[in-house]
Design a protein around this motif. Structure first.
Motif, PDB file in Angstrom:
ATOM      1  N   MET A   1       0.832  -1.208   0.000  1.00  0.00           N
ATOM      2  CA  MET A   1       0.000   0.000   0.000  1.00  0.00           C
ATOM      3  C   MET A   1       0.866   1.258   0.000  1.00  0.00           C
ATOM      4  N   ALA A   2       1.948   1.225   0.799  1.00  0.00           N
ATOM      5  CA  ALA A   2       2.831   2.389   0.855  1.00  0.00           C
ATOM      6  C   ALA A   2       3.535   2.611  -0.474  1.00  0.00           C
ATOM      7  N   VAL A   3       4.012   1.519  -1.101  1.00  0.00           N
ATOM      8  CA  VAL A   3       4.657   1.631  -2.409  1.00  0.00           C
ATOM      9  C   VAL A   3       3.673   2.172  -3.442  1.00  0.00           C
ATOM     10  N   ALA A   4       2.435   1.725  -3.380  1.00  0.00           N
ATOM     11  CA  ALA A   4       1.427   2.201  -4.331  1.00  0.00           C
ATOM     12  C   ALA A   4       1.218   3.704  -4.198  1.00  0.00           C
ATOM     13  N   THR A   5       1.220   4.203  -2.958  1.00  0.00           N
ATOM     14  CA  THR A   5       0.970   5.635  -2.743  1.00  0.00           C
ATOM     15  C   THR A   5       2.095   6.485  -3.313  1.00  0.00           C
ATOM     16  N   ILE A   6       3.335   6.149  -2.940  1.00  0.00           N
ATOM     17  CA  ILE A   6       4.441   6.998  -3.401  1.00  0.00           C
ATOM     18  C   ILE A   6       4.746   6.744  -4.874  1.00  0.00           C
ATOM     19  N   GLY A   7       4.508   5.509  -5.367  1.00  0.00           N
ATOM     20  CA  GLY A   7       4.771   5.213  -6.776  1.00  0.00           C
ATOM     21  C   GLY A   7       3.797   5.925  -7.701  1.00  0.00           C
TER      22      GLY A   7
ATOM     23  N   GLU B   1       6.624   2.787 -16.265  1.00  0.00           N
ATOM     24  CA  GLU B   1       5.855   2.478 -15.054  1.00  0.00           C
ATOM     25  C   GLU B   1       6.563   1.434 -14.198  1.00  0.00           C
ATOM     26  N   THR B   2       7.101   0.379 -14.811  1.00  0.00           N
ATOM     27  CA  THR B   2       7.802  -0.633 -14.015  1.00  0.00           C
ATOM     28  C   THR B   2       9.113  -0.080 -13.460  1.00  0.00           C
ATOM     29  N   GLY B   3       9.731   0.876 -14.173  1.00  0.00           N
ATOM     30  CA  GLY B   3      10.921   1.535 -13.631  1.00  0.00           C
ATOM     31  C   GLY B   3      10.596   2.349 -12.396  1.00  0.00           C
ATOM     32  N   VAL B   4       9.499   3.090 -12.441  1.00  0.00           N
ATOM     33  CA  VAL B   4       9.066   3.845 -11.264  1.00  0.00           C
ATOM     34  C   VAL B   4       8.777   2.895 -10.118  1.00  0.00           C
ATOM     35  N   MET B   5       8.137   1.765 -10.451  1.00  0.00           N
ATOM     36  CA  MET B   5       7.795   0.777  -9.434  1.00  0.00           C
ATOM     37  C   MET B   5       9.049   0.251  -8.738  1.00  0.00           C
ATOM     38  N   MET B   6      10.090  -0.016  -9.507  1.00  0.00           N
ATOM     39  CA  MET B   6      11.329  -0.530  -8.926  1.00  0.00           C
ATOM     40  C   MET B   6      11.902   0.453  -7.909  1.00  0.00           C
ATOM     41  N   LEU B   7      11.957   1.738  -8.267  1.00  0.00           N
ATOM     42  CA  LEU B   7      12.512   2.735  -7.360  1.00  0.00           C
ATOM     43  C   LEU B   7      11.634   2.920  -6.132  1.00  0.00           C
ATOM     44  N   ALA B   8      10.314   2.973  -6.319  1.00  0.00           N
ATOM     45  CA  ALA B   8       9.417   3.158  -5.185  1.00  0.00           C
ATOM     46  C   ALA B   8       9.520   1.991  -4.213  1.00  0.00           C
ATOM     47  N   ASP B   9       9.633   0.777  -4.734  1.00  0.00           N
ATOM     48  CA  ASP B   9       9.752  -0.402  -3.883  1.00  0.00           C
ATOM     49  C   ASP B   9      11.061  -0.362  -3.097  1.00  0.00           C
ATOM     50  N   ALA B  10      12.140   0.024  -3.764  1.00  0.00           N
ATOM     51  CA  ALA B  10      13.448   0.034  -3.110  1.00  0.00           C
ATOM     52  C   ALA B  10      13.523   1.096  -2.012  1.00  0.00           C
TER      53      ALA B  10
ATOM     54  N   ILE C   1       5.166  -7.697 -11.429  1.00  0.00           N
ATOM     55  CA  ILE C   1       5.666  -8.726 -10.516  1.00  0.00           C
ATOM     56  C   ILE C   1       7.028  -9.235 -10.983  1.00  0.00           C
ATOM     57  N   GLU C   2       7.186  -9.436 -12.284  1.00  0.00           N
ATOM     58  CA  GLU C   2       8.427  -9.987 -12.819  1.00  0.00           C
ATOM     59  C   GLU C   2       9.563  -8.973 -12.803  1.00  0.00           C
ATOM     60  N   GLN C   3       9.238  -7.698 -13.035  1.00  0.00           N
ATOM     61  CA  GLN C   3      10.267  -6.702 -13.316  1.00  0.00           C
ATOM     62  C   GLN C   3      10.568  -5.763 -12.156  1.00  0.00           C
ATOM     63  N   HIS C   4       9.850  -5.855 -11.042  1.00  0.00           N
ATOM     64  CA  HIS C   4      10.041  -4.826 -10.015  1.00  0.00           C
ATOM     65  C   HIS C   4      11.390  -4.965  -9.304  1.00  0.00           C
ATOM     66  N   HIS C   5      12.055  -6.112  -9.442  1.00  0.00           N
ATOM     67  CA  HIS C   5      13.428  -6.254  -8.948  1.00  0.00           C
ATOM     68  C   HIS C   5      14.444  -6.290 -10.083  1.00  0.00           C
ATOM     69  N   GLY C   6      13.975  -6.431 -11.305  1.00  0.00           N
ATOM     70  CA  GLY C   6      14.892  -6.472 -12.430  1.00  0.00           C
ATOM     71  C   GLY C   6      15.882  -7.602 -12.283  1.00  0.00           C
ATOM     72  N   THR C   7      17.174  -7.250 -12.464  1.00  0.00           N
ATOM     73  CA  THR C   7      18.266  -8.225 -12.245  1.00  0.00           C
ATOM     74  C   THR C   7      19.168  -7.742 -11.115  1.00  0.00           C
ATOM     75  N   THR C   8      18.547  -7.082 -10.138  1.00  0.00           N
ATOM     76  CA  THR C   8      19.341  -6.513  -9.040  1.00  0.00           C
ATOM     77  C   THR C   8      19.927  -7.614  -8.172  1.00  0.00           C
ATOM     78  N   LEU C   9      20.894  -7.206  -7.376  1.00  0.00           N
ATOM     79  CA  LEU C   9      21.635  -8.129  -6.518  1.00  0.00           C
ATOM     80  C   LEU C   9      20.980  -8.204  -5.140  1.00  0.00           C
ATOM     81  N   VAL C  10      20.836  -9.403  -4.628  1.00  0.00           N
ATOM     82  CA  VAL C  10      20.375  -9.585  -3.253  1.00  0.00           C
ATOM     83  C   VAL C  10      21.616  -9.353  -2.368  1.00  0.00           C
TER      84      VAL C  10
ATOM     85  N   GLY D   1      -0.255  -2.042  -9.936  1.00  0.00           N
ATOM     86  CA  GLY D   1       0.880  -2.948  -9.994  1.00  0.00           C
ATOM     87  C   GLY D   1       1.556  -3.099  -8.648  1.00  0.00           C
ATOM     88  N   ALA D   2       1.628  -2.001  -7.889  1.00  0.00           N
ATOM     89  CA  ALA D   2       2.220  -2.059  -6.555  1.00  0.00           C
ATOM     90  C   ALA D   2       1.391  -2.903  -5.606  1.00  0.00           C
TER      91      ALA D   2
END
Length: 805
Positions: free
Chosen positions: A594-600, A726-735, A680-689, A617-618
């Motif tokens: 919910m928080a990611v959806a608001t700021i995203g 949109e998925t790029g914005v989602m990635m940043l908002a989630d992070a 769902i597939e792209q919100h982490h991209g290929t980032t490192l854990v 999407g969030a």
């Protein structure tokens, strides 16, 4: 993004000076690229189908009802056209010529042939009787000896006894004896009734019922199949008419001198003894009428094709009436004959003549000319394909690379052109329905730019393949523009209906305007009811297209893999089963979503992206965590030990990364649209854990034999990287939302520093290389996220504690 690219090495700079690969090398790589070959083959097949739909080997028929050619239309070639009105008239005449059909009843005809024997018996009875009362009643009745008759020809009174004696004297001559006299009479009687036996006798009541005119023959079918039918007048088969002075029997009395002495009594006897033998054959008559009608159709079909008389016609032969019928049903035109007078409206009859003339011209087109026409059409299609293909490859790579998407796009193009051509003829004139529907679908499924470019292509193809009229092209382009511009978003189905009304208004005004520009007299346009009717009809078809697309919106979304604002609003309902399950199993993840959806959403709106899509999407981007909620920190309670403490970093990484795959599976099970699955597939991209990667690296440093356990590739999400803004914005908002929760003192400065560092990390990691985010937009997103997080973690005034009494 190029500002942050790594510095080129000496080897890389030297590579720039190398000669580019030759054409053969490029072709070799192309041949080896099976995906590209498949897409090229698909385009080639679509081009072939388009040639078939366009009938590229022949010119389009350009005339329609209501056209007003200023200089008239003259015949380009001589032709002979089948006139449908004359064909109907010929059918009617052929049917009218069919005679009523009668057939002799064999049993009754035998009775007619037995009349001489019956008459012999009657004459014998008369000859042997001594007085009239001695005759049998049926014999007296047959000869009319039951009642007083009219006075005889010699003036003697009509006495029954006198009648009897006269008849007896005629049949029993004293000089030769009764038997010989009767044989003589019967010999002449046999010849006298030959016309009766030959044609038969009709029933007067039947003739009256059929209302047969006296001068129209009837057809008497023979009893023996080898005999020919006879055409006779009704009066020639009615006994009463035949016995008159001018009848077939009456005018032959002078040929029978002996028999004529018994004429009065013999005519009475025939009227009483002769029964009708002819039976009306209504079924045969109806079949003959149908055959006559079909005969005309057969002649027309044999000597005509596409409404034109075949050339050359065969040489007429004696007795062959085919060419007579053909000339009766056709109209002949010479080259230069005026088919439509100047400034006269094309009506239905003129349109049929113009179509016949068009087909006649097509007959004279040589095969070489047809091939040249196909090649020309193919070149035009190739040019349009290159223009559209360049834009699609450059700006719509997903459409260009996806075989299924490209197939659907090309199929809609071909269907739109085919339906537009089919509906362009009278009485429909509904070219705009498939055109507007296709353009609106592309605007909804892709974007306005692609829809506008495709609309221009469709308008050009449809115009060149239907009427080749500049006014029509202007109308179609204007209507497509009116249909495309308002469809940046589809907030409701009513918006599609409004687009339909808008296109209807544009069609009416532009159609009326082109009519004024094409005419030299404005007064004629204002009084032209045909133009008004066509404009109103076209506007009505625009409304139909709007309602059609609105009703088909769910199918458009499912087939093209897009979501409109209508579907997004439905998915944003928190009562959705997935969201309800998420809040029950993983409440921490739900609050995070919910928080990611608001700021995203705020950040997406800031750069002009689809904020509603980001918000929805969030909501669903972390639904995969509900399957193993205890392994994610937001779902752990204070003081609870982490389950990852007992797992190896690689195993923990697999669990963390696995929530993406689990989320995709859940989304597909619940039929979520593909754009939401992309989040769902792209919100982490290929980032490192990073946490578990560094933990694995520390363990590997302590155990040199296990350094391969800390390879970076094993600790990255599988991707793909964000493909859209949109998925790029989602990635940043989630992070940033997740990282901000780890701040012990979330001051504005710390929040700003955190957000900036995360944005730069994602940027330098290449996570935005496959989406269309610009550096300026990243700056706007960063600023929006900072402001949103500061608002979330804003401080409050500490109230003094309440003192107790």
């Amino acid at each position: 993004m190029a500002l942050f690219a790594p510095k080129k090495t000496r080897t890389a700079r030297a590579a720039l000076l190398r000669p580019r690969p030759a054409l053969t090398s490029w072709l070799d790589r192309t041949v080896k690229n099976r995906g590209l070959l498949l897409r090229l083959l698909l385009v080639a097949v679509a081009a072939g189908l388009m040639l078939l739909v366009l009938e590229a080997w022949r010119a389009p028929f350009p005339y329609r009802l209501g056209d007003r050619p200023d200089h008239g239309i003259a015949a380009k070639v001589a032709f002979q056209r089948i006139n449908p009105a004359r064909v109907d008239q010929a059918r009617s005449e052929a049917v009218a010529r069919v005679l009523r059909i009668f057939r002799n009843d064999p049993d009754k005809l035998k009775q007619l042939e037995a009349l001489p024997q019956i008459l012999r018996s009657s004459f014998t009875q008369v000859a042997l009787a001594k007085k009239v009362e001695d005759l049998p009643p049926e014999t007296r009745s047959a000869f009319g000896l039951t009642t007083p008759q009219q006075p005889a020809a010699d003036g003697n009174p009509g006495d029954m006894n006198f009648e009897f004696q006269t008849l007896q004297a005629a049949v029993s001559d004293a000089g030769m004896g009764a038997g010989k006299r009767i044989d003589e009479l019967l010999s002449e009687f046999q010849r006298f009734i030959e016309p009766l036996v030959e044609t038969g006798v009709a029933d007067p009541a039947e003739i009256k019922r059929l209302e047969l005119p006296s001068d129209r023959p009837i057809l008497v079918q023979p009893v023996a199949p080898e005999d020919d039918p006879q055409r006779v007048l009704p009066i020639d088969v009615l006994l009463s008419e035949m016995l008159k002075e001018t009848g077939r029997l009456g005018k032959t009395w002078n040929q029978f001198s002996e028999l004529s002495t018994t004429r009065t009594w013999l005519e009475r006897w025939l009227r009483s003894q002769v029964q009708p033998t002819l039976v009306y054959q209504e079924a045969e008559w109806n079949n003959a009428r149908a055959a006559a009608r079909e005969r005309v159709d057969e002649i027309v079909a044999r000597y005509s094709e596409a409404g034109l008389v075949r050339e050359p016609l065969p040489t007429p032969t004696p007795g062959d009436d085919d060419l007579v019928v053909l000339r009766a049903v056709s109209d002949a035109f010479k080259r230069g004959d005026l088919l439509v007078e100047p400034a006269r409206s094309v009506d239905e009859t003129s349109l049929e003549v113009l179509r016949a003339e068009f087909e006649a011209v097509e007959r004279h087109v040589a095969p070489g000319q047809r091939i040249a026409r196909v090649v020309t059409v193919l070149v035009i299609l190739a040019v349009l394909a290159v223009v559209n293909g360049y834009y699609i490859v450059r700006y719509e790579p997903q459409l260009a690379k996806g075989v299924s998407r490209l197939t659907l796009y090309l199929a809609v193009l071909i269907a739109a052109v085919g339906l537009a051509r089919l509906l362009s003829f009278d009485p429909w004139r509904a070219t705009v329905i498939p055109l507007i529907a296709a353009v609106m679908v592309f605007a909804i499924a892709y974007n306005q730019m692609l829809a506008s470019l495709t609309a221009l292509t469709l308008c050009l193809i449809i115009t060149l393949s239907t009427r080749v009229d500049l006014g029509q092209f202007v109308i179609l382009v204007s209507v497509c523009a009116a249909a495309t511009l308002p469809l940046a978003h589809v907030p409701s189905r009513s918006s599609l209906i409004k687009v339909g009304f808008g296109t209807a208004a544009v069609y009416f005004l532009v159609s009326w305007g082109t009519g004024i520009l094409e005419s030299q007299s404005v007064v004629e346009v204002w009084s032209d009811s045909t133009l008004l009717l066509h404009s109103l009809r076209g506007a009505g078809w625009c409304l139909v297209a709007g309602y059609l697309v609105a009703g088909s919106l769910p199918f458009i979304e499912s087939n093209f893999g897009v979501v409109t604002d209508i579907s997004l609003l439905e998915l944003s309902d928190v009562s959705h089963p997935l969201l309800q399950e998420l809040v029950r199993r993983a409440p921490g993840t739900y609050n995070h979503s919910m928080a990611v959806a608001t700021i995203g959403e705020t950040a997406a709106d800031r750069i002009g992206a689809n904020g509603l899509l980001v918000r929805v999407g969030a909501y669903y981007h972390d639904i995969g965590k509900m399957l193993k909620p205890q392994y994610f920190i937001e779902n752990m309670t204070k003081g609870e030990a982490s389950r990852h403490e007992r797992l190896a970093p690689a195993m923990s990484t697999l669990i963390i990364i696995g929530h993406v795959k689990d989320g995709v599976d859940l989304a597909r099970q619940h039929n979520l649209p593909q754009p939401i699955i992309d989040f769902i597939e792209q919100h982490h991209g290929t980032t490192l854990v990073e946490y578990f990667y560094h933990e694995a690296a520390r363990q590997a440093d302590r155990q040199p034999d296990h350094r391969t356990d800390a390879e970076e590739a094993n600790f990255r999400y599988p991707g793909p990287k964000p493909q859209t803004r949109e998925t790029g914005v989602m990635m940043l908002a989630d992070a940033v939302e997740s990282a901000s929760r780890a701040l012990s003192d979330p001051t504005p400065a710390r929040i700003e520093s955190l957000v900036h560092s995360l944005v730069m990390k994602k940027l330098l990691d290449g996570q935005f290389d496959e989406c269309s985010l610009k550096l300026s937009e990243l700056h706007e997103i960063e600023d929006s996220l900072v402001k949103s997080l500061i608002a979330v973690y804003h401080g409050r005034i500490k109230y003094p504690e309440q003192k107790t009494a």
